[in-house]
Enzyme design. Sequence first.
Site, PDB file in Angstrom:
ATOM      1  N   GLU A 211       0.878  -1.178   0.000  1.00 39.75           N
ATOM      2  CA  GLU A 211       0.000   0.000   0.000  1.00 39.75           C
ATOM      3  C   GLU A 211       0.911   1.224   0.000  1.00 39.75           C
ATOM      4  O   GLU A 211       1.348   1.698   1.044  1.00 39.75           O
ATOM      5  CB  GLU A 211      -0.929  -0.046   1.207  1.00 39.75           C
ATOM      6  CG  GLU A 211      -1.873  -1.249   1.165  1.00 39.75           C
ATOM      7  CD  GLU A 211      -2.692  -1.432   2.441  1.00 39.75           C
ATOM      8  OE1 GLU A 211      -2.544  -0.611   3.374  1.00 39.75           O
ATOM      9  OE2 GLU A 211      -3.463  -2.394   2.498  1.00 39.75           O
ATOM     10  N   HIS A 340      -2.994   5.552   6.616  1.00 40.01           N
ATOM     11  CA  HIS A 340      -2.863   4.113   6.343  1.00 40.01           C
ATOM     12  C   HIS A 340      -2.784   3.929   4.869  1.00 40.01           C
ATOM     13  O   HIS A 340      -2.253   3.146   4.442  1.00 40.01           O
ATOM     14  CB  HIS A 340      -3.951   3.377   7.092  1.00 40.01           C
ATOM     15  CG  HIS A 340      -3.800   1.878   6.943  1.00 40.01           C
ATOM     16  ND1 HIS A 340      -2.667   1.266   7.394  1.00 40.01           N
ATOM     17  CD2 HIS A 340      -4.571   0.905   6.376  1.00 40.01           C
ATOM     18  CE1 HIS A 340      -2.772  -0.006   7.183  1.00 40.01           C
ATOM     19  NE2 HIS A 340      -3.936  -0.261   6.554  1.00 40.01           N
ATOM     20  N   GLU A 428      -7.514   5.841   4.783  1.00 38.35           N
ATOM     21  CA  GLU A 428      -7.361   4.999   3.597  1.00 38.35           C
ATOM     22  C   GLU A 428      -7.326   5.946   2.403  1.00 38.35           C
ATOM     23  O   GLU A 428      -8.347   6.506   2.017  1.00 38.35           O
ATOM     24  CB  GLU A 428      -8.539   4.017   3.483  1.00 38.35           C
ATOM     25  CG  GLU A 428      -8.727   3.116   4.695  1.00 38.35           C
ATOM     26  CD  GLU A 428      -7.755   1.958   4.726  1.00 38.35           C
ATOM     27  OE1 GLU A 428      -7.018   1.776   3.738  1.00 38.35           O
ATOM     28  OE2 GLU A 428      -7.728   1.225   5.723  1.00 38.35           O
TER      29      GLU A 428
END
Length: 607
Positions: A211, A340, A428
């Site tokens: 990520e 995140h 996110e």
Amino acid sequence: AKCVDITLSSCTDVAYTQTMYPNFLDHKTREVIEYSSEYILISVLHNLLQGECNPDLRLLGCSVLAPQCEKDKVIKPCRHVCENLKKNCLPAFDAIDMAWPYFLDCDRFFAGEEEGCFDPLAKLRGEVVVEEDLPSDLPATFIQFKHHSYSQMVSTLKKTASKCSHIATTYSIGRSFEGKDLFVIEFSTKPGHHELLKPEFKYIGNMHGNEVVGKELLIYLAQYLCSEYLLGNPRVQTLINNTRIHLLPSLNPDGYELAAEEGAGYNGWVIGRQTAQNLDLNRNFPDLTSEAYRRAEIRGARLDHIPIPQSYWWGKINVKNLIQINDFCRSLLFLLSSLHVPVTFTFWVCLQFVKANVFQTLLLQMFKMLAKAYADAHPVISDRSEYRCGGNFVKRGGIINGAEWYSFTGGMADFNYLHTNCFEVTVEVGCEKFPLEEELFTIWHENRDALLNYMEMVHRGIKGIVSDKFGNPIKNARISVRGIQHDVTTAADGDYWRLLPPGTYIISAQAPGYSRVMKRVTIPAKMKQAGRVDFVLRPAEAWPNKLLRRSMEDVYDPYDPLELFDPHAQHRQAEARGGSPPGREKPWWWSYFSSLGLHKPLWLLKQ
């Protein structure tokens, strides 16, 4: 003698490609080296020292066994690198009763910089990087929107810190499992130092190696803060002048390198997500939420600064990472943290917390205020369309309590909240884990103002100093808010920060040996800066024994095993239990060299 390619399996990842025989130990061929006790030692040191000081020691050993060769000339490794490593790693050898290896003698096999030497650990610090040819007339605000390898990331951060050396510095909080430094770039008017009443803020990205958007955003953010400060941007200057900002772009550089091999556009869920130890970092923190839920059943129980339970150490854990993050969070007393497309907030473990009113109304209001500070400033998250990325969260305003989305334990956000002063929101930042390079410019502009807006929230609520009647600061005093079962503690200088939404509160300060002081405080709705609320505590008078109450610190042992954790203790425990037969002369690790017969490394024995 001629330079030859390195073919030693334990030395293939050194920062050079050729060596020469014989080496410094007079090993004349590759085969002789592979069957030597010195080579076997560097091959097993990782296991012997439980990962401590590795791969540093292995690379240092390779620089002696397979020294760098250029133009048919051998180059010695640098003496200062050896000396620094010996200083840091000798306690690990002492812990297993092993002598410092003779072939790592810093005076004998290493050279000074004036003699011409090379740094065998440069690769770990990201110093081996191929620079791209860029035009010399680029503007000061130039940011290259690309994916950065580990070396490129470190190089960019160091260049940025050098460009803004009066307000920026870089440091490492430790190493990854494969030995890569976990680099942080800090922005402050006094880099490297905490300043009285200046709040500490951190962004952490790339916890899951695949990520990558958070990682790249923080690299761009560092460059943006530096250039805009130099250009006189009032918003950026106000932020840096009044805040100490820490940006850690990649918490999992090992996983990132694995994911990067798949290339941009790959959107899988597995490759690179975990660490080189095959651990998910965001599931590997201590499960303090279960302990908080148990405490919630006890009247008067504290739900903050919960010590790590002993049972945590029984499972498969990344001790090294936890120690680094724990020291990072506790030493700097962070007030606010993130990264995140929904913005989520704690508690993440389970909806029962909401039903049990552990996550009280005032806390819920505060976390919503923090989450909306990011979501409302993000053009995609604030978009009302249900057909966009994250559109299923539109009716919630782009934010959600993580426990209502999905439940898991061992997350960093809950750990920070329950173990430290830090309040953490998880952002996110997209639906693609590893987007194409041409998408990064748009992603940056979508998140830039939101990143700044969220950082500015660190100045909401109240701040102040807790001292005694003589003006001496009181460290670790508790700041409590009536109606919220979560206190914050003061720093070494007695200063504190307490995030709160607008409203009227009863605030109290207390410390062992002092009487509690309470104040009624009102925070206006339009107030954008933290209000100053100081406390002066007076020595407590002795209470009659019948009025004494056991505090939660008495009921629950505040001892935190993380602070004194010894990765080598398992061997000592075996000896303490009588695991070593009487009169045994050799230490437990001697069996690693049993195949060497008469050539066993007696030089590793202390006696």
